[in-house]
Design an enzyme around this catalytic site. Structure first.
Site, PDB file in Angstrom:
ATOM      1  N   ASP A 221       7.063  21.670  47.408  1.00  0.00           N
ATOM      2  CA  ASP A 221       6.059  21.728  46.527  1.00  0.00           C
ATOM      3  C   ASP A 221       6.247  20.748  45.369  1.00  0.00           C
ATOM      4  OD1 ASP A 221       5.611  24.045  47.924  1.00  0.00           O
ATOM      5  OD2 ASP A 221       4.783  25.239  46.312  1.00  0.00           O
ATOM      6  N   LYS A 285      -2.500  22.489  46.028  1.00  0.00           N
ATOM      7  CA  LYS A 285      -1.996  23.752  45.232  1.00  0.00           C
ATOM      8  C   LYS A 285      -2.648  23.323  43.952  1.00  0.00           C
ATOM      9  CE  LYS A 285       2.303  25.761  43.497  1.00  0.00           C
ATOM     10  NZ  LYS A 285       3.688  25.995  43.674  1.00  0.00           N
ATOM     11  N   LYS A 323      -3.421  26.401  48.178  1.00  0.00           N
ATOM     12  CA  LYS A 323      -2.655  27.374  47.379  1.00  0.00           C
ATOM     13  C   LYS A 323      -2.886  27.309  45.855  1.00  0.00           C
ATOM     14  CE  LYS A 323       2.204  28.156  46.208  1.00  0.00           C
ATOM     15  NZ  LYS A 323       3.651  27.831  46.279  1.00  0.00           N
TER      16      LYS A 323
END
Ligand SMILES: O=C[C@H](O)COP(=O)(O)O
Length: 387
Positions: A221, A285, A323
């Site tokens: 991430d 995300k 996400k």
């Protein structure tokens, strides 16, 4: 009468793209949604931005035609497209406000959706005081996210194999998590590139990604350089994210954290989403969980629509996962997000290949609700062991 999940409810839950119940085909074929489950949808027909005023009730089958399979090779930066982005702010916010009150999923259907939500959680610990011990506890919880007596009471077969989607930790804890999850099939996700601020040099960001991959992380991430986004340096964002993707290598999924709470406008969120996808992001995300504003429904709408536009532009070939992360802590929230995914992206995105919650405390509330579903009452906190 206590509710019991039937087989068709349960076959909904995918795990890393594989069907969990015996006899089920691998990815790519067959129905995989919450079987014949019915989602009761109350709201304007069509459900577009702004919607209409007419309240109606639609019964919809939420089964998915195929498993979602991520595939995004990226594409050349199309600055003309990026600069032409337009966002209807009041429409987004209005639709997000209406969402909670318009949808209800009850009883066994709610239990099935909550099991689905749990299978999509990146169970996260990102604290300064993380230790090997608390990471191990978290991993044990990821492998057995719901108390066995609750699952049994709900009629979930003992070999069902429910787990969270991944465990998400800091780079220094990747090895601990990898060793704790050995044999479970649960991937370790690591934040990287100077999380949460991204205020370190590019060479250090790349080295951090490479180290996490070497330590066994299967998902990375990364955080965007907010200064580039705020200056409108989209070429700079594109080039940097491409380098991150290269550093992840071909076997590791890259999630790009936009830190939407620091991007100032929905338009920037939309542009950043497109640029990340063009640069090869596997997921986009929302947040690190450390900004003052983290995941919200309007931001989610903005990002999901960017995913849909990108998918359409690629001739319906390039699928990017979504996400939302940060501040999602209630079962009710999780149902709102799942409903939004269903509306905006469709059933193909309703599984943990294509959708994740980044959350440290959501699992506890989902388990509490499932306890209520199973036994008709809420358990005291001390009966709900958490990570
Ligand atoms: O990516 C995950 C987030 O940092 C988790 O945020 P949370 O602790 O608010 O659930």
């Amino acid at each position: 009468m206590l509710p019991t999940l039937n087989r068709s409810s349960l076959r909904a839950i995918s795990h890393h793209g594989r069907r969990l119940l015996s006899g089920a085909p691998a990815s790519g074929g067959g129905d995989v949604g919450v079987g014949q489950e019915i989602l009761e949808v109350k709201g304007p027909s069509g459900g577009g931005v702004g919607g209409g005023d007419k309240q109606d009730t639609v019964k919809g089958d939420i089964s998915s035609p195929t498993y979602g399979v991520k595939y995004n090779p990226g594409m050349p930066l199309d600055l003309k497209w990026v600069e032409s982005v337009a966002v209807n702010k009041s429409g987004l916010e209005q639709r997000a406000t209406q969402l909670g009150g318009r949808r209800t999923v009850k009883k066994v259907y709610q239990a099935a959706w909550l099991l689905r939500a749990i299978s999509c959680i990146d169970l996260t610990t990102l604290s300064g005081d993380d230790t090997e011990g608390n990471v191990r506890r978290l991993c044990a919880k990821a492998a057995n996210p719901v108390r066995h007596d609750i699952l049994e009471k709900l009629g979930v077969p003992s070999n069902f194999g429910l787990t969270t989607g991944a465990v998400c930790v800091y780079p220094a804890r990747v090895k601990d998590a990898v060793s704790a999850l050995e044999g479970t099939g649960i991937p370790v996700a690591s934040v990287a590139t100077g999380f949460p601020s991204g205020q370190i040099k590019l060479e250090h960001k790349l080295a951090e990604i490479e180290q996490c991959v070497e330590d066994g992380a299967r998902e990375i991430d990364i955080v965007l350089s907010r200064d580039k986004c705020l200056r409108g340096d989209w070429s700079g964002v594109y080039e940097e994210v491409k380098l991150f993707k290269q550093a992840c290598g071909p076997n590791v999924d890259m999630k790009t954290i936009l830190a939407t709470g620091e991007l100032a406008t929905y338009k920037n969120v939309s542009k950043a989403s497109l640029v990340c996808m063009m640069a090869g992001a596997d997921f986009i995300k929302t947040s690190t969980g450390k900004e003052s504003v983290n995941a919200t429904l309007p931001v989610s709408l903005t990002m999901m629509r960017a995913i849909r536009d990108y998918y359409d532009e690629s001739g319906k070939e390039y699928r990017v996962g979504y996400k939302p992360a940060g501040g999602i802590s209630t079962a009710k929230d999780s149902l709102s997000y799942l409903a939004l995914v269903k509306d905006e992206l469709g059933d193909t995105w309703l599984n943990n290949d294509m959708f994740r919650f980044g959350a440290s405390s959501l699992l506890g509330d989902c388990e509490r609700q499932l306890h209520h579903n199973a036994f008709g009452e809420y358990a005291a906190d001390y009966y709900m062991p958490s990570a």
